[in-house]
Write a protein that holds these residues in place. Structure first.
Motif, PDB file in Angstrom:
ATOM      1  N   ASP A  69       0.875  -1.266  -0.113  1.00 21.21           N
ATOM      2  CA  ASP A  69      -0.122   0.021  -0.214  1.00 21.21           C
ATOM      3  C   ASP A  69       0.885   1.303   0.060  1.00 21.21           C
ATOM      4  O   ASP A  69       1.852   1.456   1.032  1.00 21.21           O
ATOM      5  N   GLU A  98      -9.082   5.271  -8.746  1.00 21.15           N
ATOM      6  CA  GLU A  98      -8.440   5.490  -7.527  1.00 21.15           C
ATOM      7  C   GLU A  98      -8.767   4.362  -6.468  1.00 21.15           C
ATOM      8  O   GLU A  98      -9.730   3.939  -6.584  1.00 21.15           O
ATOM      9  N   ARG A 105      -5.378   0.315  -3.189  1.00 22.64           N
ATOM     10  CA  ARG A 105      -4.243   1.201  -3.516  1.00 22.64           C
ATOM     11  C   ARG A 105      -3.143   0.474  -3.994  1.00 22.64           C
ATOM     12  O   ARG A 105      -2.325   0.719  -5.208  1.00 22.64           O
TER      13      ARG A 105
END
Length: 132
Positions: A69, A98, A105
């Motif tokens: 991440d 996104e 992520r």
């Protein structure tokens, strides 16, 4: 893997990449049937371990099951199309995808979902009203 299984995976995914949502009709290269858990990690040719992936997502993902991440630096599992819901981990922000969660992520990063070529294609599709 037989033709019936490949067809079932394509129909289940509605002919869209299960990672970046690119429709097959918007790709010159046939989307791949990919193993969510690679065979080298014990994955099988069963429908619950197969996903439809555009060429770019499939090649970027490779045999990876996890990523880092970029926000907190922790190792996390990548998005799993059979267990996870896309809308809980991602959203479109203009032409970018996104990541909303650590998994989202890390998946955006590992699969390079927002590289220049993908953003250019999404911009073109957005102008034509075909990005969804």
């Amino acid at each position: 893997m037989d033709a019936g299984a490949r067809d079932a995976v394509r129909r289940r995914a509605r002919h869209r990449c299960e990672y970046c949502l690119l429709r097959q009709e918007h790709s010159e290269i046939v989307h791949h049937i990919e193993h969510i858990v690679a065979k080298q990690h014990g994955g099988r040719d069963e429908l619950d371990n197969l996903a439809l992936a555009c060429r770019r997502c499939n090649l970027q993902k490779g045999p990876n099951l996890s990523g880092i991440d970029p926000v907190n630096g922790n190792a996390v599992a990548l998005f799993h199309p059979r267990r996870d819901r896309w809308i809980e981990h991602f959203r479109f922000h203009g032409t970018s995808i996104e990541g909303l969660t650590p998994t989202g992520r890390a998946t955006v990063f590992v699969l390079a979902m927002n590289d220049d070529r993908r953003l250019d294609l999404r911009s073109e599709l957005l102008v034509r009203g075909e990005l969804s």
